[in-house]
Scaffold this active site. Structure first.
Site, short mmCIF file in Angstrom:
data_model
loop_
_atom_site.label_atom_id
_atom_site.label_comp_id
_atom_site.label_asym_id
_atom_site.label_seq_id
_atom_site.Cartn_x
_atom_site.Cartn_y
_atom_site.Cartn_z
N LYS A 113 1.06 -1.05 0.32
CA LYS A 113 0.05 0.24 0.48
C LYS A 113 1.33 1.26 0.45
O LYS A 113 -0.02 2.12 0.03
CB LYS A 113 -1.62 -0.03 1.59
C1 LIG Z 1 -4.48 -4.59 0.42
C2 LIG Z 1 -3.51 -5.08 0.88
C3 LIG Z 1 -4.12 -6.88 -0.64
C4 LIG Z 1 -4.89 -6.73 -1.66
O1 LIG Z 1 -4.88 -6.00 -2.97
P1 LIG Z 1 -6.44 -4.99 -3.38
O2 LIG Z 1 -6.46 -4.15 -4.16
O3 LIG Z 1 -7.62 -4.54 -2.50
O4 LIG Z 1 -6.93 -5.91 -3.91
C5 LIG Z 1 -3.22 -8.01 -0.89
N1 LIG Z 1 -1.98 -7.95 0.02
C6 LIG Z 1 -1.75 -7.47 0.94
C7 LIG Z 1 -1.26 -7.70 1.66
C8 LIG Z 1 -2.64 -6.24 1.09
O5 LIG Z 1 -2.54 -5.42 2.44
#
Ligand SMILES: *Cc1c(COP(=O)(O)O)cnc(C)c1O
Length: 495
Positions: A113
């Site tokens: 993120k």
């Molecule tokens: C948010 C997240 C995901 C999923 O990503 P999306 O964009 O919501 O599909 C997968 N792995 C981790 C570690 C995340 O923080």
């Protein structure tokens, strides 16, 4: 090149400039903003292949935003050139037998993120200025664990903003909870919600749709926006690493420029994989996008049958950031695949909110493959990848690797595949430890297990995760889903 106009997925005449779309987050009609001009964007691989990550980010973002070159430079510098990542390249692709593992967790909170949330505050404050927004911006965020901390770090002490994060009280890992609740900054707040992620996300969307609340906070000088991937400003920076990783494979001699690759993406809200779809639309040679879910496999069923059905049991898994039954960004894909016809999207989304079910033609999505991994499979893969590739991966990444293996076995497609690695294994130390070494000693807490995992594997613990247990807890508020709006109003009106 046409103007950079965005439209709402729920009303094609609800248009916005790029700056307006980023500032608002969600469209006024509850739809998501999508670029109308994406067919005109075609990246030249030859021109991009040797760029550094910040340079590539500039090339990509310039096509999607209405910012001046100086504004884009300033955003990129603040996010990507200020020493907040622990490797110089920001991301890297570790070569493997099947292609590579793209590590996206070298940022300030050790989760992918950060790739978008380090830059979003810069994009948002610039966008707000560009469209003459003079109110302060209140960021509301629903998190399944990782968005919350990354958004808090991004917006902490950014002038003219406050950030309020809601997380499902029992739905995040202890390390994730500690990361959020120890956040400093004068403009931050974190609240646990008595419900799951879907309740939390729905609550935030309801606040965005509450015009009476919007009016009252506007009088106090505030406007709401979102740091979730419903904000297009969250998605655009994620397109960059698909290109970057592709060029890594070229640099490693694994592929020639122009060859096809697959990406396997651990998927929750469908934001990350949608960025991969946008990369494909804009010229990246992508064969298949592999949509990997955990036991909350609503997307697997959707891509297999065409029926989206959220009426099912909800599981808390060892990959909590994917414990989601309403994947918001699928709406953007549907809009694109249904001829960009907002009326069709509205019909499906109404059925989803009223009955929890809708159907689409499953033949619409030939570039997607979907599968899922249960808990035992996820742990088995963590162990196997550690043994065979000498890589320690987190449970989300393991889900993507498992589904990649299933895809390869089922289709015999030998196209090199890049598995997106979305979090440091130390964020989920307990299941990772158990996968590699068997049951954790009775009575150990998650921080002790981080240490044991280090002792056993000698993989470096990322700096943002060390010392967490000694930090002061600064947030401990809890509310019911129907108390979320009041909590927001209180936070914005207090001194
Ligand atoms: C948010 C997240 C995901 C999923 O990503 P999306 O964009 O919501 O599909 C997968 N792995 C981790 C570690 C995340 O923080």
């Amino acid at each position: 090149m046409k103007d950079k106009i965005y439209v709402s997925t729920r009303n094609s005449s609800e248009t916005a400039s790029a700056s307006e779309a980023v500032t608002r987050g969600l469209a006024p009609d509850g739809g998501l903003y999508v670029p109308t001009f994406i067919d005109d964007v075609r990246f030249d691989l030859n021109a991009l292949k040797d760029l550094s990550y910040p340079e590539l980010a500039k090339a990509v973002l310039s096509e999607f935003l209405d910012f001046t070159p100086e504004q884009i430079d300033a955003c990129i510098e603040g996010a990507y050139q200020s020493g907040r990542f622990d490797i110089d390249s920001l991301v890297r692709t570790v070569p493997t037998s099947f292609g590579g593992i793209l590590e996206l967790h070298h940022g300030p909170t050790a989760a992918f993120k950060d790739m978008a949330l380090t830059i979003l505050p810069f994009l948002m404050t610039t966008a707000a200025k560009n469209c003459g927004e003079d109110r302060n911006i209140a960021i509301l965020t629903a998190t399944s664990g990782d968005t919350g901390k990354a958004a808090l770090e991004g917006f902490k002490d950014v002038p003219g903003t406050k950030i309020l994060v809601y997380y499902p009280k029992d739905g995040v890992s202890p390390v994730q909870e500690a990361q959020m609740n120890t956040t400093g900054g004068a403009n931050t707040r974190v609240i646990g919600v008595d419900g799951n992620f879907d309740d939390t996300q729905t609550g935030v969307k309801q606040i965005f749709g509450d015009t009476a609340l919007a009016d009252s906070i506007s009088q106090a000088g505030w406007t709401f926006s979102s740091a979730n991937s419903i904000n297009i400003g969250r998605l655009l920076p994620q397109i960059v690493y698909y290109f970057y990783s592709y060029f890594d494979l070229v640099r490693q001699g694994r592929i020639e420029l122009g060859d096809l690759v697959n990406f396997s993406v651990p998927t929750g809200n469908f934001g990350d994989i949608l960025a991969g779809y946008y990369a494909k639309l804009t010229g990246l040679p992508v064969n298949r996008l592999i949509c990997a879910s955990n036991s909350n496999n609503v997307l697997t069923d959707f891509f297999e049958s065409g029926q989206y059905d959220r009426n099912r049991d909800f599981y808390r898994t060892i990959s909590p950031s994917m414990d989601i039954l309403i994947s918001s960004n699928l709406e953007r894909l549907l809009f694109d695949k249904l001829g960009r016809d907002s009326e069709s999207v509205v019909q499906l989304m109404d059925r989803l909110s009223e009955e929890g079910v809708y159907s689409a033609d499953r033949g619409l999505f030939p570039e997607f493959y979907a599968g899922f991994a249960d808990e035992a499979e996820t742990k088995a893969v963590i162990r196997r990848v550690y043994d065979t590739e000498a890589e320690l991966i987190d449970p989300h990444t393991a889900v993507a690797e498992k589904v990649r293996e299933d895809y390869a076995a089922q289709t015999e497609d030998a196209t090199p595949t890049i598995v997106l690695s979305t979090a440091s294994p130390y964020k989920f130390a307990r299941p990772v430890y158990e996968a590699v070494f068997g049951d954790a000693p009775f009575g150990t807490d998650d921080f002790e297990i981080q240490d044991s995992l280090y002792d056993g594997t000698h993989r470096v613990i990322p700096e943002p995760l060390t010392g967490l247990r000694d930090k002061e807890i600064r947030h401990s508020g809890v509310c019911a889903p129907d108390g979320m709006a009041d909590a927001a109003a209180a936070f914005l009106t207090e001194e």
